[in-house]
Design a protein around this motif. Structure first.
Motif, PDB file in Angstrom:
ATOM      1  N   PHE A  36      11.634   6.258  -1.040  1.00 39.13           N
ATOM      2  CA  PHE A  36      12.025   7.901  -1.548  1.00 39.13           C
ATOM      3  C   PHE A  36      12.844   7.673  -1.549  1.00 39.13           C
ATOM      4  O   PHE A  36      14.093   8.512  -0.910  1.00 39.13           O
ATOM      5  N   LEU A  37      13.730   8.234  -3.105  1.00 41.42           N
ATOM      6  CA  LEU A  37      15.120   9.014  -2.938  1.00 41.42           C
ATOM      7  C   LEU A  37      14.674  10.507  -3.838  1.00 41.42           C
ATOM      8  O   LEU A  37      15.545  11.584  -3.050  1.00 41.42           O
ATOM      9  N   LEU A  38      14.244  10.173  -4.700  1.00 41.46           N
ATOM     10  CA  LEU A  38      14.521  11.856  -5.457  1.00 41.46           C
ATOM     11  C   LEU A  38      13.370  11.912  -6.221  1.00 41.46           C
ATOM     12  O   LEU A  38      12.612  10.633  -6.994  1.00 41.46           O
ATOM     13  N   LYS A  39      12.862  13.025  -6.881  1.00 32.60           N
ATOM     14  CA  LYS A  39      11.598  13.757  -7.581  1.00 32.60           C
ATOM     15  C   LYS A  39      12.038  14.669  -8.880  1.00 32.60           C
ATOM     16  O   LYS A  39      13.176  16.083  -8.044  1.00 32.60           O
ATOM     17  N   TYR A  40      11.786  14.264  -9.707  1.00 32.49           N
ATOM     18  CA  TYR A  40      11.758  16.002 -10.691  1.00 32.49           C
ATOM     19  C   TYR A  40      10.254  16.346 -11.241  1.00 32.49           C
ATOM     20  O   TYR A  40       8.957  15.549 -11.093  1.00 32.49           O
ATOM     21  N   ILE A  41       9.773  17.090 -10.656  1.00 31.38           N
ATOM     22  CA  ILE A  41       8.144  18.003 -10.619  1.00 31.38           C
ATOM     23  C   ILE A  41       8.572  18.902 -11.688  1.00 31.38           C
ATOM     24  O   ILE A  41       7.404  19.229 -12.846  1.00 31.38           O
ATOM     25  N   THR A  42       9.471  20.637 -11.564  1.00 31.97           N
ATOM     26  CA  THR A  42       9.636  20.867 -12.905  1.00 31.97           C
ATOM     27  C   THR A  42      10.849  22.120 -12.507  1.00 31.97           C
ATOM     28  O   THR A  42      11.860  21.364 -11.510  1.00 31.97           O
ATOM     29  N   CYS A  98       0.582  -1.335   0.030  1.00 38.96           N
ATOM     30  CA  CYS A  98       0.189  -0.397  -0.343  1.00 38.96           C
ATOM     31  C   CYS A  98       1.079   1.160   0.097  1.00 38.96           C
ATOM     32  O   CYS A  98       1.882   1.311   0.891  1.00 38.96           O
ATOM     33  N   ALA A  99       0.485   2.144  -0.454  1.00 32.31           N
ATOM     34  CA  ALA A  99       1.073   3.062  -0.544  1.00 32.31           C
ATOM     35  C   ALA A  99       0.550   4.705  -0.649  1.00 32.31           C
ATOM     36  O   ALA A  99      -1.444   4.784  -0.957  1.00 32.31           O
ATOM     37  N   ALA A 137      -1.147  14.645  -5.900  1.00 36.95           N
ATOM     38  CA  ALA A 137      -0.733  14.639  -7.005  1.00 36.95           C
ATOM     39  C   ALA A 137       0.438  15.558  -8.408  1.00 36.95           C
ATOM     40  O   ALA A 137       0.781  15.170  -8.636  1.00 36.95           O
ATOM     41  N   TRP A 138      -0.299  17.115  -7.796  1.00 34.29           N
ATOM     42  CA  TRP A 138       0.484  17.371  -8.515  1.00 34.29           C
ATOM     43  C   TRP A 138       0.679  18.669  -6.779  1.00 34.29           C
ATOM     44  O   TRP A 138       0.332  19.286  -5.820  1.00 34.29           O
ATOM     45  N   GLU A 165       5.319  13.163  -3.694  1.00 31.63           N
ATOM     46  CA  GLU A 165       5.538  11.599  -3.264  1.00 31.63           C
ATOM     47  C   GLU A 165       5.121  10.359  -2.595  1.00 31.63           C
ATOM     48  O   GLU A 165       4.128  11.070  -1.971  1.00 31.63           O
ATOM     49  N   ALA A 166       5.138   9.915  -3.278  1.00 36.42           N
ATOM     50  CA  ALA A 166       4.360   8.551  -2.420  1.00 36.42           C
ATOM     51  C   ALA A 166       5.080   7.414  -1.332  1.00 36.42           C
ATOM     52  O   ALA A 166       6.330   7.624  -1.200  1.00 36.42           O
ATOM     53  N   PHE A 167       4.431   7.743   0.390  1.00 39.26           N
ATOM     54  CA  PHE A 167       4.940   6.820   1.011  1.00 39.26           C
ATOM     55  C   PHE A 167       4.369   5.157   1.186  1.00 39.26           C
ATOM     56  O   PHE A 167       3.666   4.948   1.122  1.00 39.26           O
ATOM     57  N   PHE A 168       4.858   4.787   1.006  1.00 37.95           N
ATOM     58  CA  PHE A 168       5.288   3.019   1.033  1.00 37.95           C
ATOM     59  C   PHE A 168       4.753   1.972   2.766  1.00 37.95           C
ATOM     60  O   PHE A 168       5.616   2.838   3.328  1.00 37.95           O
ATOM     61  N   GLY A 169       3.749   1.470   2.897  1.00 43.61           N
ATOM     62  CA  GLY A 169       3.835   0.267   3.566  1.00 43.61           C
ATOM     63  C   GLY A 169       5.364  -0.518   3.921  1.00 43.61           C
ATOM     64  O   GLY A 169       5.711  -0.752   3.088  1.00 43.61           O
ATOM     65  N   GLN A 170       5.295  -1.481   4.140  1.00 39.08           N
ATOM     66  CA  GLN A 170       5.916  -2.861   4.916  1.00 39.08           C
ATOM     67  C   GLN A 170       5.670  -4.527   4.030  1.00 39.08           C
ATOM     68  O   GLN A 170       6.473  -4.666   3.688  1.00 39.08           O
ATOM     69  N   GLY A 171       4.695  -4.250   3.531  1.00 44.13           N
ATOM     70  CA  GLY A 171       3.548  -5.339   2.570  1.00 44.13           C
ATOM     71  C   GLY A 171       3.449  -6.307   3.441  1.00 44.13           C
ATOM     72  O   GLY A 171       3.395  -5.927   4.416  1.00 44.13           O
TER      73      GLY A 171
END
Lengths: 117, 114
Positions: free
Chosen positions: B46-52, A91-92, A97-98, A105-111
């Motif tokens: 998470f490591l890194l991201k590109y947005i703009t 799950c994340a 989204a914008w 960024e998304a963050f994840f559970g342990q599975g």
């Protein structure tokens, strides 16, 4: 770590039985995702949600359904489990989204490791 | 439809050498691009991201990635690899026209040898 809890963490079930996996978050994030991870296939999107009662299909949605009746919980149901659904399920969550002052960024559970026998 | 390709199943590099993990993407609109790392029996981090903005983005643990719009690529790089960098790396893309759908590649195993 982001407040994401997946339950159960491990499950063995028999072919043909229904199974429900739960994802619970304490971050009040809008977006929630279910993925499955299999060797050679990477991470594949099953379903995702962009708000309470707003869900959409991913790449591998056949045989799965989801529900999101409140912000914090996203349930994944295998209607009738098959051996091909043996996998690790992640799950994340994502706040946004914008861009717009919010994290994208998304963050994840342990599975959850699910075995269908 | 949006998609991500990681053309290499495995990348091998000697400790101290630079590393590159490749990623190409396909979206109909402008992309949001991400890199994640997974250590054995763990979730993704998470490591890194590109947005703009700047095409070279910097992230955690000394990693950076270069966005190239003309080649639709977002390769992960590090100037000097560590044995502890050995892990499974995933590239992901979100199409800003879509309702938040986040698609991952198949993953690349990075093996750094002493």
């Amino acid at each position: 770590d982001a407040g994401i809890t997946q339950s159960p963490r491990h499950k063995v079930t028999e072919t043909g039985t229904p199974v429900t996996l739960r994802c619970h978050q304490t971050e009040n994030h809008r977006y929630m995702y279910w993925y499955r991870q299999d060797p050679g296939h990477g991470l594949r999107l099953i379903h995702y949600s962009y708000g309470v009662k707003d869900t959409d299909k991913g790449e591998v949605s056949d045989g799965y359904s989801v529900s999101r009746s409140k912000t914090e919980d996203f349930l994944l149901t295998l209607e009738s489990a098959t051996s091909s659904q043996t996998s690790v399920y992640f799950c994340a969550i994502s706040e946004s989204a914008w861009q717009g002052g919010k994290n994208t960024e998304a963050f994840f559970g342990q599975g959850t490791r699910l075995t269908v026998v | 439809a949006q998609s991500v390709a990681q053309p290499e199943d495995q990348v091998n590099v000697a400790e101290g050498n630079p590393l590159t993990v490749k990623c190409t993407y396909s979206v109909s609109g402008n992309p949001y691009l991400f890199w994640y790392v997974q250590y054995p029996n763990r979730g993704l981090q998470f490591l890194l991201k590109y947005i703009t903005g700047d095409n070279l983005v910097k992230g955690s643990y000394g990693f950076e990635a270069e966005f190239n719009k003309s080649q639709t690529s977002f390769h992960l790089k590090k100037p000097s690899a560590l044995v502890s960098d050995s892990a499974l790396y995933f590239c992901a893309v979100r199409d800003i026209r879509n309702t938040g759908k986040l698609i991952f590649g198949q993953g690349t195993t990075l093996q750094v040898k002493p």
